[in-house]
Design an enzyme around this catalytic site. Structure first.
Site, PDB file in Angstrom:
ATOM      1  N   HIS A  51       6.945  25.139   7.845  1.00  0.00           N
ATOM      2  CA  HIS A  51       6.537  25.493   9.205  1.00  0.00           C
ATOM      3  C   HIS A  51       6.584  24.244  10.070  1.00  0.00           C
ATOM      4  O   HIS A  51       5.604  23.507  10.175  1.00  0.00           O
ATOM      5  CB  HIS A  51       5.130  26.102   9.184  1.00  0.00           C
ATOM      6  CG  HIS A  51       4.760  26.788  10.447  1.00  0.00           C
ATOM      7  ND1 HIS A  51       3.587  26.538  11.131  1.00  0.00           N
ATOM      8  CD2 HIS A  51       5.419  27.727  11.168  1.00  0.00           C
ATOM      9  CE1 HIS A  51       3.529  27.290  12.211  1.00  0.00           C
ATOM     10  NE2 HIS A  51       4.633  28.024  12.255  1.00  0.00           N
ATOM     11  N   ARG A 126       6.254  -9.303   9.823  1.00  0.00           N
ATOM     12  CA  ARG A 126       5.904  -8.626   8.571  1.00  0.00           C
ATOM     13  C   ARG A 126       4.522  -7.983   8.664  1.00  0.00           C
ATOM     14  O   ARG A 126       3.950  -7.584   7.653  1.00  0.00           O
ATOM     15  CB  ARG A 126       5.960  -9.626   7.410  1.00  0.00           C
ATOM     16  CG  ARG A 126       7.366 -10.177   7.143  1.00  0.00           C
ATOM     17  CD  ARG A 126       7.413 -11.030   5.889  1.00  0.00           C
ATOM     18  NE  ARG A 126       6.672 -12.277   6.046  1.00  0.00           N
ATOM     19  CZ  ARG A 126       7.208 -13.431   6.469  1.00  0.00           C
ATOM     20  NH1 ARG A 126       8.495 -13.475   6.813  1.00  0.00           N
ATOM     21  NH2 ARG A 126       6.479 -14.522   6.558  1.00  0.00           N
ATOM     22  N   CYS A 146      -5.213  10.629   2.770  1.00  0.00           N
ATOM     23  CA  CYS A 146      -4.309  10.635   1.620  1.00  0.00           C
ATOM     24  C   CYS A 146      -3.124   9.721   1.904  1.00  0.00           C
ATOM     25  O   CYS A 146      -2.795   8.865   1.096  1.00  0.00           O
ATOM     26  CB  CYS A 146      -3.832  12.052   1.330  1.00  0.00           C
ATOM     27  SG  CYS A 146      -5.152  13.162   0.799  1.00  0.00           S
ATOM     28  N   ARG A 166      -2.032   7.511  -1.313  1.00  0.00           N
ATOM     29  CA  ARG A 166      -2.841   7.338  -2.523  1.00  0.00           C
ATOM     30  C   ARG A 166      -2.892   8.613  -3.354  1.00  0.00           C
ATOM     31  O   ARG A 166      -2.961   8.578  -4.591  1.00  0.00           O
ATOM     32  CB  ARG A 166      -4.270   6.921  -2.150  1.00  0.00           C
ATOM     33  CG  ARG A 166      -5.031   7.984  -1.376  1.00  0.00           C
ATOM     34  CD  ARG A 166      -6.520   7.730  -1.213  1.00  0.00           C
ATOM     35  NE  ARG A 166      -7.127   8.838  -0.485  1.00  0.00           N
ATOM     36  CZ  ARG A 166      -7.602   9.941  -1.041  1.00  0.00           C
ATOM     37  NH1 ARG A 166      -7.548  10.093  -2.361  1.00  0.00           N
ATOM     38  NH2 ARG A 166      -8.124  10.903  -0.299  1.00  0.00           N
TER      39      ARG A 166
END
Length: 264
Positions: A51, A126, A146, A166
Site C-alpha cells: 500500500h 562523514r 526499530c 535494530r
C-alpha cells in the site's frame, strides 16, 4: 528485490526459533545487509502488493515532526493505530526525534534541516547522520524506534543512504522500510541537486513471526516482476516542503496482497 527474497528464504529455513516480547514467537538471524541501486528501479516489492499510500503518508508524517496519528487517520492510514493512546499520541517517536531532538540543556535540534544543509554545503562529511534513538526519551515512546539511525553519503553526484534497523519484521515491516527510505533518499537527492544512489539496509535482529511462515512461503513461490519507477513532479526548497501529490509511481504491477497479522 532478489536480495530481500533471498533473506526471506534464509530466515525461514536457517533462522533460530526464539520467544519474543509480543508472545507470538519468531524465527530470527542477526546481522544481515541488503543493497538497492535506485538507478535500477524503485525497490517496491512485486511479489505482493504494498500500500504505497500508507508508506508515503507515514514518511511525510515523520518529516512533519508529528507524533499524533490524526494526520494518518485523516488519510486512511492505520499502521500506527495499535500503539496510540486514546488521544492518538505516541510519545516522542520518529518525527519528534527527527525534527525536535531535545538535548540535555533543553535546546532542540532539527536533524532533518541540519543534514539537508550539510549535504548542500559539506557533502564529503562523514557526519551526515540522523538518529531516532534518544536514550532519555525511549521510555516515553509507545514503541521505541526499530529503524533508528541513517547516514547519507555523497559521491559522483549521487546521494546514497544507509539505514541501521535494530528490529526487522521481515514480512510486514521491512518492505515498508525499504520503500520509505528509498523515497527519502530520492527526495533528499532531489532538493540537494543530486541523483539517487544506493539504499543500503543493515539489519540487527531480522525475524519472521511464527504466524507469518505460510505467507512467506507463498511469497517465495511467486516470480518477481519488473520494478516500478518513482517520479518527483515538483521542485521544492526543502525536503520538508513536499506534499503527497508531488509524487507518482508508474509501472507497478505486483502480485496480489498477502494478508498477515501484526504483532503488537
Amino acid at each position: 528485490m532478489q536480495g530481500y527474497l533471498q533473506l526471506l528464504d534464509e530466515v525461514l529455513h536457517d533462522g533460530i526459533d526464539r520467544d519474543d516480547r509480543t508472545g507470538v514467537g519468531t524465527r530470527s538471524l542477526f546481522g544481515r545487509q541488503m543493497r538497492f541501486d535506485l538507478a535500477e528501479g524503485f525497490p517496491l516489492l512485486t511479489t505482493k502488493k504494498l500500500h504505497i499510500r500508507s508508506i508515503l503518508h507515514e514518511l511525510l508524517w515523520f518529516l512533519r515532526g508529528d507524533t499524533n496519528i490524526g494526520y494518518l487517520k485523516e488519510n486512511k492510514v492505520s499502521i500506527w493505530d495499535e500503539w496510540a493512546d486514546e488521544a492518538g499520541d505516541l510519545g516522542p517517536v520518529y518525527g519528534h526525534q527527527w525534527r525536535s531532538w531535545e538535548g540535555a540543556n533543553g535546546d532542540t535540534v532539527d536533524q532533518i534541516a541540519w543534514v539537508e544543509n550539510e549535504i548542500r554545503t559539506n557533502p564529503r562529511s562523514r557526519r551526515l547522520v540522523v538518529s531516532a534513538w534518544n536514550v532519555a526519551d525511549v521510555p516515553k515512546m509507545a514503541l521505541p524506534p526499530c529503524h533508528l539511525l541513517f547516514q547519507f553519503y555523497v559521491s559522483g553526484g549521487r546521494l546514497s543512504c544507509q539505514l541501521y534497523q535494530r528490529s526487522a519484521d521481515l514480512f510486514l515491516g521491512v518492505p515498508f522500510n525499504i520503500a520509505s527510505y528509498a523515497m527519502l533518499t530520492s527526495m533528499m537527492a532531489h532538493v540537494t541537486g543530486l541523483k539517487p544512489g544506493e539504499f543500503v539496509h543493515t539489519l540487527g535482529d531480522v525475524h519472521l513471526y511464527s504466524n507469518h511462515f505460510d505467507q512467506a512461503r507463498e511469497q517465495l513461490s511467486r516470480t518477481p516482476r519488473p520494478l516500478p519507477t518513482f517520479h518527483i513532479k515538483r521542485d521544492v526548497a526543502s525536503v520538508t516542503d513536499f506534499q503527497f501529490d508531488d509524487f507518482e509511481l508508474t509501472n507497478y504491477d505486483p502480485h496480489p496482497h498477502i494478508k498477515a497479522p501484526v504483532a503488537v
